[in-house]
Scaffold this motif. Structure first.
Motif, PDB file in Angstrom:
ATOM      1  N   ILE A  64      33.497  64.572  42.382  1.00  0.00           N
ATOM      2  CA  ILE A  64      33.215  63.160  42.111  1.00  0.00           C
ATOM      3  C   ILE A  64      31.713  62.889  42.221  1.00  0.00           C
ATOM      4  CG2 ILE A  64      33.536  60.796  42.943  1.00  0.00           C
ATOM      5  CD1 ILE A  64      36.380  61.643  43.788  1.00  0.00           C
ATOM      6  N   LEU A  65      31.095  63.424  43.272  1.00  0.00           N
ATOM      7  CA  LEU A  65      29.651  63.235  43.442  1.00  0.00           C
ATOM      8  C   LEU A  65      28.878  63.849  42.282  1.00  0.00           C
ATOM      9  CD1 LEU A  65      29.305  63.917  47.267  1.00  0.00           C
ATOM     10  CD2 LEU A  65      28.961  61.732  46.106  1.00  0.00           C
ATOM     11  N   SER A  66      29.269  65.042  41.875  1.00  0.00           N
ATOM     12  CA  SER A  66      28.609  65.701  40.750  1.00  0.00           C
ATOM     13  C   SER A  66      28.726  64.846  39.486  1.00  0.00           C
ATOM     14  CB  SER A  66      29.237  67.075  40.518  1.00  0.00           C
ATOM     15  OG  SER A  66      28.665  67.711  39.398  1.00  0.00           O
ATOM     16  N   HIS A  67      29.913  64.314  39.260  1.00  0.00           N
ATOM     17  CA  HIS A  67      30.153  63.479  38.075  1.00  0.00           C
ATOM     18  C   HIS A  67      29.321  62.198  38.126  1.00  0.00           C
ATOM     19  CE1 HIS A  67      32.627  62.213  34.634  1.00  0.00           C
ATOM     20  NE2 HIS A  67      32.636  61.004  35.180  1.00  0.00           N
ATOM     21  N   LEU A  68      29.296  61.566  39.287  1.00  0.00           N
ATOM     22  CA  LEU A  68      28.535  60.318  39.419  1.00  0.00           C
ATOM     23  C   LEU A  68      27.040  60.567  39.236  1.00  0.00           C
ATOM     24  CD1 LEU A  68      30.360  58.675  42.476  1.00  0.00           C
ATOM     25  CD2 LEU A  68      30.481  57.943  40.082  1.00  0.00           C
ATOM     26  N   ARG A  69      26.552  61.667  39.772  1.00  0.00           N
ATOM     27  CA  ARG A  69      25.134  62.001  39.606  1.00  0.00           C
ATOM     28  C   ARG A  69      24.810  62.267  38.137  1.00  0.00           C
ATOM     29  NH1 ARG A  69      22.468  59.874  43.701  1.00  0.00           N
ATOM     30  NH2 ARG A  69      22.459  61.074  45.639  1.00  0.00           N
TER      31      ARG A  69
END
Length: 363
Positions: A64-69
């Motif tokens: 999720i963090l990777s996607h949001l970044r």
């Protein structure tokens, strides 16, 4: 993604499954402003790893963090609080959140150390994390699993980790169900992504993981828990906080109006159900407003004793919970500091399961 959508994916790879859900959700349609503050709220109720069936898989959080970044969002935090008597920081450590925080430059917020705001909903005043209340978009990442007091925990109950420990204790004093609904009436998730890969279907603190190999996402926490209850074989009446939350305007229990979007086919159609073990072990207890950590330890202790055929020797029920404060009865036996006035009592807040085992053996 519409409010009544439930998006499902099946498999055993949390990274690929999370990515598939995020692509179907289209996060930019939900959060058009890249300056929006975002909080991820996993379940780290106890300091154990996800393979125990108790906590959110960190691979989900990382993806999720990777996607949001990748999408250009930068104001992100991970916010959580372990149950009373356990350490959030230890939960972060054993699940690798310190490395996640460093890699993605995302702060970890331990709600136990946060500032709180006192807010009232449906006659219940509670202390809620200031970080959570100041967050524009909250992504709830619960584990679908059993619970020894409320039968099930998922989106609505996972919000309890946004409270001060004092308010958590108060929730148990009030019986959990109405307070959980009232909390969500103040602040519920904007998006729920459920880890239903291998939750323990009987115990909140894990130990008996069951591979169900699925994840699902929805924007409605009430709809989420209604679906979760159905998956575990419960009627809505078995979990009162779900319908109470609907009455308080949090969301809808009407699964007939849900739009199910299945991204792939399950490998098998075997429906996993709770074993009923908690109900069997609970017959040996007399709880009155017991906190989850204390009651969970007692159930765990009883389970260990049952495994070595020692429960047959237990001739009395074990008292536990805040409802025994001030009670003095020489004929009763209890565990936890709240039962210190009883004839025999094991103090501690909460006592360790291993100490409970020895205490019960010595009765």
């Amino acid at each position: 993604m519409e409010k009544n959508d439930i998006i499902l994916t099946y498999g055993s790879d949390p990274v690929a499954m999370t990515r598939a859900l995020l692509e179907a959700i289209d996060i930019e349609s939900l959060i058009p402003d890249k300056n929006t503050s975002i909080a991820l709220k996993p379940n780290l109720v106890v300091a154990v790893t996800a393979d125990s069936g108790a906590t959110t898989h960190p691979a989900i959080v990382k993806e999720i963090l990777s996607h949001l970044r990748e999408k250009g969002y930068s104001r992100i935090k991970i916010v959580e609080s372990a149950w009373v008597g356990d350490s959030t920081k230890e939960g972060f450590r054993v699940n690798g959140y310190e490395a996640i925080s460093k890699t993605f430059e995302v702060p970890l917020v331990d709600v136990k150390d946060d500032e709180y705001r006192k807010l009232t909903s449906n006659g219940i005043t509670m202390e809620i994390s200031k970080t959570i209340l100041d967050t524009d978009f909250l992504i709830n990442l619960p584990v679908l699993k059993g619970h020894c007091q409320t039968a099930m925990t998922c989106a609505l109950k996972n919000m309890k980790g946004c409270l001060s420990d004092r308010s958590k204790r108060m929730f148990h004093t009030l019986g959990l169900h109405k307070p959980i609904a009232a909390l969500n009436a103040i602040r519920c998730a904007d998006l729920v992504i459920v880890d239903s890969l291998n939750g323990d279907l009987d115990f909140e603190e894990g130990g008996n993981p069951v591979e169900t190999d699925r994840m699902f996402a929805t924007r409605d926490s009430v709809l989420c828990d209604s679906f979760g209850a159905q998956l575990l074989g419960f009627e809505l009446e078995d979990i009162p906080y779900i319908q109470l939350a609907e009455k308080m305007g949090v969301g809808s229990t009407d699964l007939t109006r849900a739009r199910f979007i299945q991204l792939n086919e399950p490998a098998n159609n075997n429906e996993a159900r709770p074993s009923g073990e908690v109900a069997y072990l609970a017959k040996h207890t007399l709880p009155k407003n017991a906190c989850s950590a204390c009651y969970g330890n007692l159930i765990h202790a009883l389970k260990r004793l049952d495994e070595v055929d020692r429960l047959g020797n237990l001739e009395t029920q074990i008292c536990i919970g805040q409802g025994y404060k001030g009670e003095a009865d020489p004929n009763k036996i209890g565990v936890g500091v709240c039962t210190k006035g009883l004839g025999k009592s094991l103090t501690g807040c909460p006592p360790k399961a291993i100490d409970m085992i020895q205490f019960i053996k010595d009765l």
